[in-house]
Design a protein around this motif. Sequence first.
Motif, PDB file in Angstrom:
ATOM      1  N   CYS A  45       0.724  -1.114   0.622  1.00  0.00           N
ATOM      2  CA  CYS A  45       0.119  -0.535   0.314  1.00  0.00           C
ATOM      3  C   CYS A  45       0.627   1.366  -0.115  1.00  0.00           C
ATOM      4  O   CYS A  45       1.863   1.665   0.891  1.00  0.00           O
ATOM      5  CB  CYS A  45      -1.101  -0.107   0.864  1.00  0.00           C
ATOM      6  N   LEU A  74      -6.916  -4.772   6.049  1.00  0.00           N
ATOM      7  CA  LEU A  74      -6.461  -3.111   5.184  1.00  0.00           C
ATOM      8  C   LEU A  74      -7.432  -2.288   5.770  1.00  0.00           C
ATOM      9  O   LEU A  74      -8.371  -2.562   6.002  1.00  0.00           O
ATOM     10  CB  LEU A  74      -6.210  -2.951   3.696  1.00  0.00           C
ATOM     11  N   CYS A  75      -6.863  -1.192   6.374  1.00  0.00           N
ATOM     12  CA  CYS A  75      -7.451  -0.482   6.602  1.00  0.00           C
ATOM     13  C   CYS A  75      -8.561   0.672   5.361  1.00  0.00           C
ATOM     14  O   CYS A  75      -8.426   0.132   4.391  1.00  0.00           O
ATOM     15  CB  CYS A  75      -6.659   1.115   7.441  1.00  0.00           C
ATOM     16  N   HIS A  78      -2.627   4.988  11.653  1.00  0.00           N
ATOM     17  CA  HIS A  78      -1.909   3.269  10.632  1.00  0.00           C
ATOM     18  C   HIS A  78      -2.494   2.247  11.040  1.00  0.00           C
ATOM     19  O   HIS A  78      -1.492   1.923  12.504  1.00  0.00           O
ATOM     20  CB  HIS A  78      -0.601   4.176  12.146  1.00  0.00           C
ATOM     21  N   PRO A  79      -3.207   2.918  11.229  1.00  0.00           N
ATOM     22  CA  PRO A  79      -4.161   1.184  11.645  1.00  0.00           C
ATOM     23  C   PRO A  79      -3.689  -0.407  11.815  1.00  0.00           C
ATOM     24  O   PRO A  79      -3.876  -0.561  12.876  1.00  0.00           O
ATOM     25  CB  PRO A  79      -5.602   1.034  10.319  1.00  0.00           C
ATOM     26  N   CYS A  80      -3.805  -0.130  10.597  1.00  0.00           N
ATOM     27  CA  CYS A  80      -3.019  -1.969  10.290  1.00  0.00           C
ATOM     28  C   CYS A  80      -1.773  -2.455  11.309  1.00  0.00           C
ATOM     29  O   CYS A  80      -1.426  -3.404  11.482  1.00  0.00           O
ATOM     30  CB  CYS A  80      -3.081  -2.283   9.426  1.00  0.00           C
ATOM     31  N   TYR A 128      -0.143   4.118   0.674  1.00  0.00           N
ATOM     32  CA  TYR A 128      -0.030   5.290   1.516  1.00  0.00           C
ATOM     33  C   TYR A 128       0.880   5.574   3.198  1.00  0.00           C
ATOM     34  O   TYR A 128       1.732   6.081   3.563  1.00  0.00           O
ATOM     35  CB  TYR A 128      -2.246   5.680   1.584  1.00  0.00           C
ATOM     36  N   CYS A 129       0.479   4.898   3.863  1.00  0.00           N
ATOM     37  CA  CYS A 129       0.456   5.420   4.820  1.00  0.00           C
ATOM     38  C   CYS A 129       2.292   4.311   5.536  1.00  0.00           C
ATOM     39  O   CYS A 129       2.259   3.054   4.783  1.00  0.00           O
ATOM     40  CB  CYS A 129       0.153   5.300   6.958  1.00  0.00           C
ATOM     41  N   VAL A 156       2.600   1.666   7.455  1.00  0.00           N
ATOM     42  CA  VAL A 156       2.561   0.939   7.639  1.00  0.00           C
ATOM     43  C   VAL A 156       3.788  -0.391   6.703  1.00  0.00           C
ATOM     44  O   VAL A 156       3.312  -1.250   6.845  1.00  0.00           O
ATOM     45  CB  VAL A 156       1.495   0.512   8.351  1.00  0.00           C
ATOM     46  N   ALA A 157       2.667  -0.078   5.403  1.00  0.00           N
ATOM     47  CA  ALA A 157       3.162  -0.532   4.155  1.00  0.00           C
ATOM     48  C   ALA A 157       3.037  -1.879   4.296  1.00  0.00           C
ATOM     49  O   ALA A 157       3.001  -2.584   3.775  1.00  0.00           O
ATOM     50  CB  ALA A 157       5.124  -0.286   3.786  1.00  0.00           C
ATOM     51  N   CYS A 158       1.330  -1.992   4.112  1.00  0.00           N
ATOM     52  CA  CYS A 158       0.970  -3.555   3.974  1.00  0.00           C
ATOM     53  C   CYS A 158       0.735  -3.398   3.165  1.00  0.00           C
ATOM     54  O   CYS A 158       0.967  -3.454   2.316  1.00  0.00           O
ATOM     55  CB  CYS A 158      -1.214  -3.001   4.691  1.00  0.00           C
ATOM     56  N   LYS A 217      -8.470   2.831   3.984  1.00  0.00           N
ATOM     57  CA  LYS A 217      -7.548   3.453   2.612  1.00  0.00           C
ATOM     58  C   LYS A 217      -7.138   2.101   1.165  1.00  0.00           C
ATOM     59  O   LYS A 217      -7.208   2.708   0.718  1.00  0.00           O
ATOM     60  CB  LYS A 217      -6.655   4.501   3.197  1.00  0.00           C
ATOM     61  N   GLY A 218      -6.528   1.122   2.102  1.00  0.00           N
ATOM     62  CA  GLY A 218      -6.269   0.437   1.864  1.00  0.00           C
ATOM     63  C   GLY A 218      -6.933  -0.614   0.909  1.00  0.00           C
ATOM     64  O   GLY A 218      -6.470  -1.458  -0.352  1.00  0.00           O
TER      65      GLY A 218
END
Lengths: 199, 811
Positions: free
Chosen positions: A54, A95-96, B25-27, A56-57, A59-61, A98-99
């Motif tokens: 991802c 995923l949140c 940073h939810p996840c 966006y943030c 965390v990089a899912c 956004k993701g």
Amino acid sequence: MNIDLSRRGFLKLAGAGVAATSLGAMGFGGAEAAEQAHVRAFKLASTTETRNTCPYCSVACGIIIYSDGDLKAGEEAKVVHIEGDADHPTNRGTLCPKGAALKDFVNAETRLTTPRIRRPGAASFEEISWEEALDKIARALKDDRDANMVLTNDDGVPVNRWTTTGYLAASATTNETAWLTYKVVRSMGIVGFDNQARV
Amino acid sequence: MTNSWTDIKNTDLVVVMGGNAAEAHPCGFKWVTEAKATRGARLIVVDPRFTRTASVADYYAPIRPGSDIVFLMAMINWLIQNDKVQWDYVKNFTNAPLIVKDEYGWSDGLFTGYDPEKRDYDKSSWDYVIGEDGFAAVDMALEHPRCVWSLLKEHVSRYTPELVEEVCGTPRDRFLKIAEMIGECSAPDKTMTSMYALGWTQHSKGAQNIRGMAMLQLILGNIGVRGGGMNALRGHSNIQGLTDIGLMSNLIPGYLNIPTEKEPDWQTYMSSRSFKPLRPGQTSYWQNYPKFMVSFMKAMWGDAATAENDWAYHYLPKLDVPTYDILRMFELMNAGQVNLYFCQGFNPLLSFPNRAKVTEALSKLKLLVVMDPLETETAHFWENHGEHNDVDTASIQTEVLELPSSCFAEDDGALVNSGRWLQWHWSAATPPGQARHDTWIMAQIFLRVKKLYQEEGGVFPDPILNLTWNYADPDEPSPEELAKEMNGRALEDVYDTADPTKLLTARGKQLLNFSQYRDDGSTMGACWIYSGCWNEDGNNMARRDNADPDETGAYPNWTFSWPLNRRILYNRASADMQGRPWDPSRKLLEWDGEKWTGYDVPDIAPTAKPGDVGPFIMNQEGVSRLFTRGMMRDGPFPTHMEPFESPIANVFNPQMRGNPVARVFASDAEQFATSEEFPIAATSYRLTEHFHYWTKHNRINAALQPEFFVEISEELAAEKGIRRGGWVRVWSKRGEVKAKALVTGRLKPMQCGDKLVHVIGIPLHWGFMGAARKGFGPNSLTPFVGDANVETPEFKAFLVNIEPATGEAVS
Ligand code: SF4
């Protein structure tokens, strides 16, 4: 751990396997072919899947992108679905909000598709070719650099800096883009160089 | 992050202060939930708002924006007073025993050496006493009145629970309850983690906020251990990478520095970078600086960088000011001194403070080039959008080029997550229309400029003509080629320095890692900290083995973590002076009598004996710093400073405004407000449904959070006659916004001494392009001033006013 079997392949195999064993075991040998003939293929089975993260943030899912078309085979490809990558240690498939909506970012109506120029004082953009746009940029860079490059300071120390052109780099481009950008910007002597980490 | 997202599951206590991880940073926050569920970990939130993270916390305390240093120093004071200190760690792994010069001191909010004219300190007194042996003097008993520990005790003694109540507006009993919870983590077998983000960085003293918590964590012995650490939750997906690779005014990849004018030649530049150890036997890893620097110069300029020409030292620009950061560049632009400006995937019209000034500055450019996947507000800054962008289009003479670039789904390459993992990704789609990769665009620009210099000559073309460009397709260098350059390659055969007959890497091969970097020109490597990411084993960033031996959370074979695939920084500090883990149940490394073994790549030499070499190998001391000498502009310890726009005066020195050494441009100083004119404190934040100004281009996210609002307390709403869901006007000395009012119990006025301080919250996701309704962002209001050390703008604490406004009715 990393089984080299795509999810698409897995679905195909699993689907065929279930049909063969259950129907075959129950003695419906002839029904098997008929059954397979009329069951529509699972939609994702016709897509190419690609591992990505991802954008966006931080965390990089991990995500799996399903595309219509296979880039590796030289085809055009379009994203049809994105979901969390269950193999990824950080997000394990979640995923949140956004993701989970990433597909519509990739395919947003406001994606840019053509270079455009807004002339001084104009009220709108007009299309311009890449060639023309890039030549214009190169000309502007060279002229401004030649006119404003500071070669030495008052003490005669070579300083070779250029302050009348600035470059703002991104926050979601790859390391590789970042390094190439670094090379180009630094080689010219630009010091007004920054990225989103500043804010 | 010193640790990783997955490591958070190992913690006993999570402190979220200066961030809102559940929302932003939810996840990653799920690992907090995991720690709570499986270890019984607890969660503390300290924030001006009762946030989404607070809603799942075990304990919450409010704090006035911009007063964090008071809270943190008071916490350190409480720990010392109550003997909640991890003593073995503090004595052996921090600079607590080192003796400081007699001249150093603090009074009236200022350290010794302050010059109000220059707005700067003479920092020479902020340093150690150096003994005759050339090493810093120490008192291991921590009793010497001038040792760092004694000075720290004295420094924090002013910060009492009463002062916290008065300055931060945090009720005393709430502070004390949190102190008790944090104090428990001084036990060697208890760890706490700090998760923070822009709530701490976006202040004129942001770096000192973070130092405050880092010191607290060192005193508790929580750095280098599983479940501990200082965990900066980076905002964007590759902010970490862009910073590592040095895309900033004053940086060279791997945290090396662009020279200044005071370093006219290579010898002078290197002389201040010898990094001699300050304690016997210490590693002081920056001694290798010349190897990293020469390899970088060879990566840039190849054969044109030779020992004879000081590795083409003069190809590098020399700075006359500390940085040409964004604030300085927009100040210069506004003064008509910038002609061309490039924005690559960045939207300054909504990201930089004082939007009116940003618009004015952009209007003075000759040419603005925007490369982006989306239609940004910056590219359209000249377009009139009514109240949302009320500009006089015809009068703006700036020419604007808007270039369509690809997005993440359309390229290959690595992004660096918050935990320093370089994760490779693969392209899945064709860029739409004529959109192109950034690498192609940059190559095209460069090759055209180079051609002009070849054809026409011009001013100092050498660094352009000699830039290495050995790519298979010069028009579009591939991500693989670029990644390999960052790893580094042998230009000649590289031999073992200890055994010159032993060939380590043959000419032309990828280097194993940065231990093979050389300062004689025989190696090239663009970014030493990444070295090892693509060696002869192949692309280690693409590894996808998600096995996690003994479930430590390390995932050692998943992608590549810099440096050297190390997952937890300072991991040697996870074990005591004999090399035994502080907490055997959370072993990270252990000394087996001959070498370090365990779950991570040790950050000291694998055979360095536990008593000899300190864990903080990058520091000349070999230990961490509670007292940071002259390395920060605003003090060797954090001291309380109010925001530039504050509802109350600094209790230590009412004359002092903001950070006394922060850079302030004259025109901006005139636009700082007082609390008489603007009595309400404001802060900015993000929402979980949106990512900055990108997701408003996405219908789903635009529907989830369609409209700009500001968050205000019930008390303030009643005082101002503001209706729930009604329209309000919020204005500062620099601009105004119109918003819907979200009246909520999540924000409460704070009693700071005899003053009742109202705080309003302003989210940042709206603009005038995309699928969401048009709106504003906090940057229409915020002051144009940055942190004294790194120039990050003060978005998190400023002053506004608010009143009801008219607009369409809300159902
Ligand atoms: S899905 Fe959400 S939490 Fe995960 S990386 Fe994207 S924005 Fe961050």
